[in-house]
Design a protein around this motif. Structure first.
Motif, PDB file in Angstrom:
ATOM      1  N   UNK A 132       0.831  -1.204   0.000  1.00 24.38           N
ATOM      2  CA  UNK A 132       0.000   0.000   0.000  1.00 24.38           C
ATOM      3  C   UNK A 132       0.868   1.259   0.000  1.00 24.38           C
ATOM      4  N   UNK A 133       1.902   1.279   0.843  1.00 22.24           N
ATOM      5  CA  UNK A 133       2.755   2.462   0.916  1.00 22.24           C
ATOM      6  C   UNK A 133       3.529   2.677  -0.381  1.00 22.24           C
ATOM      7  N   UNK A 134       4.035   1.592  -0.965  1.00 21.49           N
ATOM      8  CA  UNK A 134       4.807   1.697  -2.204  1.00 21.49           C
ATOM      9  C   UNK A 134       3.925   2.193  -3.341  1.00 21.49           C
ATOM     10  N   UNK A 135       2.709   1.681  -3.425  1.00 16.49           N
ATOM     11  CA  UNK A 135       1.799   2.101  -4.491  1.00 16.49           C
ATOM     12  C   UNK A 135       1.494   3.586  -4.417  1.00 16.49           C
ATOM     13  N   UNK A 136       1.533   4.113  -3.230  1.00 21.59           N
ATOM     14  CA  UNK A 136       1.227   5.528  -3.042  1.00 21.59           C
ATOM     15  C   UNK A 136       2.454   6.424  -3.232  1.00 21.59           C
ATOM     16  N   UNK A 137       3.625   5.817  -3.408  1.00 17.80           N
ATOM     17  CA  UNK A 137       4.824   6.593  -3.659  1.00 17.80           C
ATOM     18  C   UNK A 137       5.637   6.911  -2.432  1.00 17.80           C
ATOM     19  N   UNK A 138       5.381   6.234  -1.309  1.00 21.34           N
ATOM     20  CA  UNK A 138       6.153   6.494  -0.093  1.00 21.34           C
ATOM     21  C   UNK A 138       7.591   6.011  -0.264  1.00 21.34           C
ATOM     22  N   UNK A 139       8.508   6.692   0.412  1.00 24.75           N
ATOM     23  CA  UNK A 139       9.894   6.245   0.465  1.00 24.75           C
ATOM     24  C   UNK A 139       9.988   5.143   1.505  1.00 24.75           C
ATOM     25  N   UNK A 140      10.564   3.995   1.122  1.00 19.66           N
ATOM     26  CA  UNK A 140      10.668   2.844   2.011  1.00 19.66           C
ATOM     27  C   UNK A 140      12.127   2.663   2.399  1.00 19.66           C
ATOM     28  N   UNK A 141      12.407   2.678   3.714  1.00 18.82           N
ATOM     29  CA  UNK A 141      13.769   2.593   4.229  1.00 18.82           C
ATOM     30  C   UNK A 141      13.875   1.412   5.185  1.00 18.82           C
ATOM     31  N   UNK A 142      14.936   0.632   5.042  1.00 17.20           N
ATOM     32  CA  UNK A 142      15.260  -0.404   6.026  1.00 17.20           C
ATOM     33  C   UNK A 142      16.346   0.140   6.931  1.00 17.20           C
ATOM     34  N   UNK A 169      12.620  -5.501  -4.107  1.00 16.41           N
ATOM     35  CA  UNK A 169      11.305  -5.110  -4.606  1.00 16.41           C
ATOM     36  C   UNK A 169      10.747  -3.849  -3.959  1.00 16.41           C
ATOM     37  N   UNK A 170      11.113  -3.573  -2.704  1.00 22.91           N
ATOM     38  CA  UNK A 170      10.423  -2.519  -1.956  1.00 22.91           C
ATOM     39  C   UNK A 170      11.309  -1.369  -1.491  1.00 22.91           C
ATOM     40  N   UNK A 171      12.561  -1.627  -1.176  1.00 23.43           N
ATOM     41  CA  UNK A 171      13.325  -0.662  -0.394  1.00 23.43           C
ATOM     42  C   UNK A 171      14.110   0.318  -1.262  1.00 23.43           C
ATOM     43  N   UNK A 172      13.921   1.597  -0.963  1.00 19.42           N
ATOM     44  CA  UNK A 172      14.641   2.655  -1.659  1.00 19.42           C
ATOM     45  C   UNK A 172      16.007   2.914  -1.035  1.00 19.42           C
ATOM     46  N   UNK A 173      16.123   2.698   0.270  1.00 19.03           N
ATOM     47  CA  UNK A 173      17.375   2.985   0.975  1.00 19.03           C
ATOM     48  C   UNK A 173      17.543   2.020   2.136  1.00 19.03           C
ATOM     49  N   UNK A 174      18.808   1.835   2.554  1.00 14.54           N
ATOM     50  CA  UNK A 174      19.151   1.027   3.717  1.00 14.54           C
ATOM     51  C   UNK A 174      20.059   1.869   4.602  1.00 14.54           C
ATOM     52  N   UNK A 175      19.619   2.123   5.822  1.00 21.27           N
ATOM     53  CA  UNK A 175      20.448   2.836   6.792  1.00 21.27           C
ATOM     54  C   UNK A 175      21.065   1.813   7.739  1.00 21.27           C
ATOM     55  N   UNK A 176      22.392   1.780   7.808  1.00 20.45           N
ATOM     56  CA  UNK A 176      23.097   0.933   8.769  1.00 20.45           C
ATOM     57  C   UNK A 176      23.569   1.846   9.890  1.00 20.45           C
ATOM     58  N   UNK A 177      23.059   1.609  11.104  1.00 17.85           N
ATOM     59  CA  UNK A 177      23.372   2.479  12.233  1.00 17.85           C
ATOM     60  C   UNK A 177      24.706   2.077  12.862  1.00 17.85           C
ATOM     61  N   UNK A 178      25.768   2.208  12.072  1.00 18.16           N
ATOM     62  CA  UNK A 178      27.104   1.850  12.522  1.00 18.16           C
ATOM     63  C   UNK A 178      28.123   2.348  11.523  1.00 18.16           C
ATOM     64  N   UNK A 179      29.342   1.809  11.593  1.00 20.05           N
ATOM     65  CA  UNK A 179      30.427   2.214  10.703  1.00 20.05           C
ATOM     66  C   UNK A 179      30.904   1.020   9.883  1.00 20.05           C
ATOM     67  N   UNK A 180      31.156   1.269   8.614  1.00 16.55           N
ATOM     68  CA  UNK A 180      31.617   0.204   7.727  1.00 16.55           C
ATOM     69  C   UNK A 180      32.953  -0.357   8.179  1.00 16.55           C
ATOM     70  N   UNK A 181      33.819   0.491   8.752  1.00 19.75           N
ATOM     71  CA  UNK A 181      35.137   0.037   9.199  1.00 19.75           C
ATOM     72  C   UNK A 181      35.054  -0.898  10.406  1.00 19.75           C
TER      73      UNK A 181
END
Length: 412
Positions: A132-142, A169-181
């Protein structure tokens, strides 16, 4: 035709955050930190957190943040689930939760949806809402924490849940709450380049003191130097607390008092047994739960904790010498985090040897703790930039997104 309502010109955005877990405090407290960050300085933003936590009402939220509580579920020792309070099967409860989540999306009409940790939700319960959110154009973030589990466990778990397919299929962005290093939680997956390009490492989420003071008085020992011992939610902290109490019982050199906070999910019988031992020792006191633990941590001389994500963020934020006693079952998340943090000089850690928790080993670690290096003594660029990074990303999105469409209380 659905009844349409014009968008309120003063409403910048509506954000929905899904936090699936009932057991423990980690997912809820992380979602709360993100919600409070999004509305800070943005008075016309509204955020709803969907959570199954029975203690969500105990926490302080900024103006603009509210919550919807769905029926709780509890994970059993054998890996199965049951409902927290309802007399129904887990499949029926998951379907009910999914209906509530989907209806909340349809009624609230979010412009952004942030899913915490589980791309498909508990037993796939968010998939209808994401449609429903995707069809409406919402930004989907993990949004995921720095470490979820060792790859040998995480990969088959995500394969079983269809998590990678959901990412694509759904996610526009992924936020990782940490550091890659420090750690790359999705490195074990063969993700395509367009998915990898969506990943942003924010840094850890800085925490601050509550705006309103705690109404209940703290124990007298907090008026002088003390060690804070916290087991987080408390549902799996019994071994750590037993080890610390045993150390005080075994070594009279431990003169700096310790305040032990059980957490809201520790079994009542265990709390009672611990309280009997604590009452007999002049250097020990206890609290059952404090929803504003940040205040106690800020007062403390040092901290002993299991090393869950949120407690780790607080240790860094308040720059406290910390001894981490990581849980190693059923996940290695805390152990992996503790090893990385000790390597960087942020904390010290101690684990049982050969299945034995030696009280004198713990006592030696506690004696060293007050004079241990603080996290701020280690130079780790971007370490605590998480909250600012999320806020900046959100502000950029507000500036460049398409104007919100009319909101409706009926299905399109």
């Amino acid at each position: 035709m659905p009844e349409e309502f014009p968008v309120d010109a003063t409403s910048l955005a509506r954000v929905l955050i899904y936090s699936h877990d009932t057991f423990g405090l980690g997912h809820l407290r992380r979602s709360r930190a993100i919600a409070n960050a999004l509305v800070a300085g943005q008075p016309d933003v509204s955020v709803i957190i969907i959570s199954g936590s029975p203690v969500i009402g105990n926490f302080e939220f900024r103006s603009g943040v509210d919550y919807v509580r769905i029926p709780g579920v509890v994970k059993l020792a054998n890996g199965d689930y049951r409902t927290l309070n309802l007399g129904m099967g887990i499949d029926e409860a998951a379907a009910l939760r999914g209906d509530i989540i989907r209806q909340t999306v349809e009624s609230f009409r979010p412009d952004m949806v942030i899913i915490d940790k589980e791309p498909t939700g508990f037993r796939g319960e968010v998939m209808g809402a994401l449609d429903r959110a995707k069809a409406r154009g919402a930004r989907i973030v993990l949004g995921i924490r720095d470490i979820m589990d060792e790859p040998s466990r995480l990969v088959p778990e995500w394969e079983r849940k269809g998590a990678v397919e959901a990412l694509k299929a759904y996610y526009d962005d992924i936020w990782v709450y940490g550091l890659k290093d420090i750690y790359e939680p999705l490195a074990a997956f063969d993700l395509p380049r367009h998915i990898l390009d969506r990943i942003t490492y924010t840094g850890y989420l800085r925490r601050g003191l509550p705006r309103d003071p705690e109404l209940n008085p703290h124990p007298k020992i907090t008026k002088r130097p003390f060690i804070l011992v916290t087991s987080g939610g408390g549902g799996d902290g019994e071994d750590m607390l037993d080890w610390v109490i045993s150390a005080y019982e075994a070594d009279p050199r431990l003169s700096v008092p310790a305040l032990i906070v059980f957490g809201p999910f520790m079994a009542r019988e265990r709390c009672k047994a611990f309280m009997e031992r604590i009452a007999r020792h002049p250097c020990l006191e206890a609290l059952s739960f404090d929803s504003k633990l940040e205040t106690l941590m800020n007062k403390a001389t040092a901290v002993v904790a299991m090393g869950g994500y949120n407690t780790f963020c607080e240790v860094l934020s308040f720059n406290k010498p910390a001894l981490i006693v990581p849980r190693c079952k059923p996940r290695l998340e805390q152990y992996i985090r503790a090893v990385a943090a000790e390597r960087l000089g942020l904390v010290s850690m101690i684990v049982e040897q050969g299945g034995r928790r030696d009280p004198l080993r713990m006592a030696e670690a506690l004696l060293r703790l007050p004079n241990q290096r603080r996290p701020g003594d280690a130079i780790v660029p971007g370490l605590l930039d998480g909250t600012d990074a999320v806020r900046r990303d959100f502000a950029r999105w507000l500036d460049h997104r398409q104007p919100p469409i009319a909101r409706s209380h009926a299905a399109e």
